[in-house]
Design a protein around this motif. Structure first.
Motif, short mmCIF file in Angstrom:
data_model
loop_
_atom_site.label_atom_id
_atom_site.label_comp_id
_atom_site.label_asym_id
_atom_site.label_seq_id
_atom_site.Cartn_x
_atom_site.Cartn_y
_atom_site.Cartn_z
N LYS A 1 0.85 -1.19 0.00
CA LYS A 1 0.00 0.00 0.00
C LYS A 1 0.89 1.24 0.00
O LYS A 1 1.90 1.30 0.68
CB LYS A 1 -0.90 0.00 1.22
CG LYS A 1 -1.96 1.06 1.18
CD LYS A 1 -2.99 0.82 2.26
CE LYS A 1 -4.04 1.88 2.18
NZ LYS A 1 -5.27 1.41 1.60
N THR A 2 0.48 2.21 -0.81
CA THR A 2 1.20 3.47 -0.88
C THR A 2 0.18 4.59 -1.06
O THR A 2 -0.99 4.34 -1.32
CB THR A 2 2.23 3.47 -2.03
OG1 THR A 2 3.01 4.65 -1.95
CG2 THR A 2 1.57 3.38 -3.38
N SER A 3 0.63 5.78 -0.95
CA SER A 3 -0.25 6.93 -1.12
C SER A 3 0.35 7.84 -2.18
O SER A 3 1.54 8.11 -2.16
CB SER A 3 -0.38 7.68 0.21
OG SER A 3 -1.15 8.85 0.02
N LEU A 4 -0.49 8.27 -3.11
CA LEU A 4 -0.05 9.17 -4.17
C LEU A 4 -0.94 10.40 -4.16
O LEU A 4 -2.14 10.31 -3.92
CB LEU A 4 -0.19 8.50 -5.54
CG LEU A 4 0.68 7.29 -5.81
CD1 LEU A 4 0.28 6.66 -7.13
CD2 LEU A 4 2.13 7.67 -5.83
N THR A 5 -0.34 11.52 -4.45
CA THR A 5 -1.10 12.74 -4.64
C THR A 5 -1.01 13.10 -6.12
O THR A 5 0.08 13.30 -6.65
CB THR A 5 -0.53 13.88 -3.78
OG1 THR A 5 -0.53 13.46 -2.42
CG2 THR A 5 -1.35 15.15 -3.94
N VAL B 1 -4.37 14.51 -14.11
CA VAL B 1 -3.83 13.15 -14.13
C VAL B 1 -4.88 12.17 -13.63
O VAL B 1 -5.09 11.10 -14.21
CB VAL B 1 -2.52 13.04 -13.31
CG1 VAL B 1 -2.09 11.60 -13.14
CG2 VAL B 1 -1.42 13.86 -13.97
N LEU B 2 -5.56 12.53 -12.55
CA LEU B 2 -6.60 11.67 -12.01
C LEU B 2 -7.72 11.47 -13.03
O LEU B 2 -8.22 10.36 -13.21
CB LEU B 2 -7.16 12.25 -10.72
CG LEU B 2 -8.19 11.40 -9.99
CD1 LEU B 2 -7.63 10.01 -9.68
CD2 LEU B 2 -8.63 12.09 -8.72
N ALA B 3 -8.08 12.53 -13.74
CA ALA B 3 -9.10 12.40 -14.79
C ALA B 3 -8.62 11.46 -15.88
O ALA B 3 -9.39 10.64 -16.39
CB ALA B 3 -9.43 13.77 -15.37
N GLY B 4 -7.33 11.56 -16.23
CA GLY B 4 -6.76 10.65 -17.23
C GLY B 4 -6.78 9.21 -16.77
O GLY B 4 -7.07 8.30 -17.56
N GLU C 1 -12.47 -2.07 -13.45
CA GLU C 1 -11.12 -1.94 -12.93
C GLU C 1 -11.08 -0.83 -11.87
O GLU C 1 -11.59 0.27 -12.10
CB GLU C 1 -10.17 -1.61 -14.08
CG GLU C 1 -8.71 -1.66 -13.76
CD GLU C 1 -7.84 -1.44 -14.99
OE1 GLU C 1 -6.99 -2.29 -15.25
OE2 GLU C 1 -8.02 -0.43 -15.70
N SER C 2 -10.49 -1.13 -10.72
CA SER C 2 -10.38 -0.12 -9.68
C SER C 2 -9.33 0.92 -10.06
O SER C 2 -8.51 0.70 -10.97
CB SER C 2 -10.00 -0.76 -8.34
OG SER C 2 -8.65 -1.19 -8.37
N ARG C 3 -9.33 2.02 -9.36
CA ARG C 3 -8.34 3.07 -9.61
C ARG C 3 -6.93 2.51 -9.39
O ARG C 3 -6.02 2.77 -10.19
CB ARG C 3 -8.61 4.24 -8.68
CG ARG C 3 -7.93 5.51 -9.08
CD ARG C 3 -8.24 6.63 -8.13
NE ARG C 3 -9.55 7.21 -8.42
CZ ARG C 3 -10.17 8.06 -7.63
NH1 ARG C 3 -9.62 8.44 -6.50
NH2 ARG C 3 -11.34 8.56 -7.97
N SER C 4 -6.74 1.75 -8.32
CA SER C 4 -5.43 1.16 -8.04
C SER C 4 -5.00 0.21 -9.15
O SER C 4 -3.84 0.22 -9.57
CB SER C 4 -5.45 0.41 -6.71
OG SER C 4 -5.56 1.30 -5.64
N GLU C 5 -5.91 -0.60 -9.63
CA GLU C 5 -5.60 -1.52 -10.71
C GLU C 5 -5.24 -0.76 -11.98
O GLU C 5 -4.31 -1.15 -12.71
CB GLU C 5 -6.78 -2.46 -10.97
CG GLU C 5 -7.02 -3.47 -9.87
CD GLU C 5 -8.35 -4.19 -9.99
OE1 GLU C 5 -8.45 -5.31 -9.47
OE2 GLU C 5 -9.29 -3.62 -10.60
N THR C 6 -5.95 0.32 -12.23
CA THR C 6 -5.67 1.13 -13.43
C THR C 6 -4.28 1.75 -13.34
O THR C 6 -3.49 1.67 -14.29
CB THR C 6 -6.73 2.23 -13.60
OG1 THR C 6 -8.02 1.62 -13.70
CG2 THR C 6 -6.46 3.06 -14.84
#
Length: 76
Positions: free
Chosen positions: A4-8, A13-16, A25-30
C-alpha cells in the motif's frame, strides 16, 4: 506482492486515470496497469538505445563490409 502506498495526483492526471480505466477496474488496478505498461515501454526504449549505440560503435566496419558485398554484384 502488493504494498500500500499513497499518491497525490493532479486533477488532470486523475481524470486521465479514470478515462483509462477498464470496465470494472479499480483506480489502483488502473494505475498499476498504466505504470507497468509505461515501465515496459521505457525498458524497450533503453534496449533499443543500447542496440543503436552498439551498431554505431561498429558503423565503419559494417559499412565497409556492405560496400565489399555490393562490389560483387553484377549489372542487371
Amino acid at each position: 506482492m502488493r504494498q500500500k502506498t499513497s499518491l497525490t495526483l493532479t486533477e488532470d492526471v486523475l481524470a486521465g486515470v479514470e478515462k483509462a480505466a477498464r470496465q470494472g477496474e479499480s483506480r489502483s488496478e488502473t494505475v498499476n496497469r498504466l505504470l507497468r505498461e509505461r515501465l515496459a515501454d521505457h525498458a524497450a526504449q533503453l534496449a533499443r538505445a543500447r542496440e543503436v549505440a552498439q551498431i554505431n560503435r561498429h558503423v565503419d566496419a559494417l559499412n565497409a563490409e556492405a560496400a565489399d558485398v555490393l562490389s560483387y554484384q553484377g549489372d542487371v
